[in-house]
Design an enzyme around this catalytic site. Structure first.
Site, PDB file in Angstrom:
ATOM      1  N   TYR A 155       0.835  -1.210   0.000  1.00  0.00           N
ATOM      2  CA  TYR A 155       0.000   0.000   0.000  1.00  0.00           C
ATOM      3  C   TYR A 155       0.865   1.253   0.000  1.00  0.00           C
ATOM      4  CZ  TYR A 155      -4.733   1.864   0.385  1.00  0.00           C
ATOM      5  OH  TYR A 155      -5.939   2.467   0.128  1.00  0.00           O
ATOM      6  N   LYS A 162      -3.538   8.279   3.156  1.00  0.00           N
ATOM      7  CA  LYS A 162      -4.767   8.023   3.908  1.00  0.00           C
ATOM      8  C   LYS A 162      -4.647   8.528   5.348  1.00  0.00           C
ATOM      9  CE  LYS A 162      -7.243   5.986   0.708  1.00  0.00           C
ATOM     10  NZ  LYS A 162      -8.361   6.733   0.086  1.00  0.00           N
TER      11      LYS A 162
END
Length: 255
Positions: A155, A162
């Protein structure tokens, strides 16, 4: 039943029928909201308009959120068409493919900038444009993921984006609260969207969700849409600055 008749919702981030933005748009439409749905560029126009046509009275618009002039133009048109808006959905995220498949330590400077500009700053820019049109208060929603607080292999830089996005939600909630505008994030489990397919080993993430979550399954777009509908409605009138997990309980597990 939640009734959003008389409310105008603006949804950014439609790519195709697998988009979380599409699941949210469907739920808001079913509740009676008037919808304006945005897509990024000309390449996505045909498919986006095909979907939008399935929702009677919904309209579509093109907007690259990395271009301030396009944001200004869209919200000027929204003001002219609707007068006010009540709901803003930010379902936008992007990172360079190379920065999602290689080692995190090799994240490029340009890749770091792009991920944060498109995935995070765009929420600030859209909220700034939307707030003056939320004359009767409103609800702003964005989408995040558990990688903001735990390591999810591959990720990479998107996890940092995020985490920044969730901090942005809190700061916006603080500043816009005086205008009765609520700002929240939904942390969804891994869904097979166009954006998610850019993350290396998405299939492993989804398999882990099924194996370890209390409900032993993956979440789908309509379930995320249902939570968005709640957060957009008067039922969530005292909920702001929060990250709501819609991941079949995966986030509560230690291992």
């Amino acid at each position: 039943m939640i009734d959003l008749k008389g409310k105008t919702a603006v949804v950014f981030g439609l790519a195709n029928k697998r988009s979380i933005a599409w699941g949210i748009a469907q739920q808001l439409h079913a509740a009676g909201a008037t919808l304006a749905i945005g897509y990024q560029n000309e390449r996505m126009k045909l498919e986006a308009h095909g979907l939008i046509a399935e929702l009677p009275s919904a309209t579509g618009f093109q907007c690259d959120v990395s271009v301030d002039a396009e944001i200004e133009s869209v919200f000027a048109a929204l003001k002219e068409q609707h007068g006010k808006i009540d709901i803003l959905v930010h379902a936008i995220a992007f990172a360079l493919p190379a920065d999602l498949k290689g080692e995190f330590i090799n994240t490029s400077r340009e890749g770091f900038r792009i991920a944060h500009e498109v995935s995070v700053y765009s929420l600030i820019a859209l909220s700034r444009a939307a707030a003056p049109l939320m004359t009767e208060g409103g609800s702003i929603l964005t989408l995040t993921y558990l990688a903001s607080e735990r390591v999810v292999p591959h990720y990479n830089v998107m996890a940092l984006a995020k985490a920044s996005l969730e901090a942005t939600v809190r700061y916006l909630a603080y500043e816009l609260g005086a205008k009765n505008i609520r700002v929240n994030a939904i942390s969804a489990g891994p869904i097979n969207t166009l954006a998610a397919r850019g993350v290396g080993d998405l299939s492993t993430m989804r398999s882990a969700q099924v194996e370890r979550s209390p409900l032993h399954r993956n979440v789908d777009q309509s379930e995320v849409g249902g939570t968005a509908l709640f957060l957009a409605s008067p039922l969530a009138s005292a909920v702001t600055g929060e990250t709501i997990y819609v991941d079949c309980g995966f986030n509560i597990m230690g291992f």
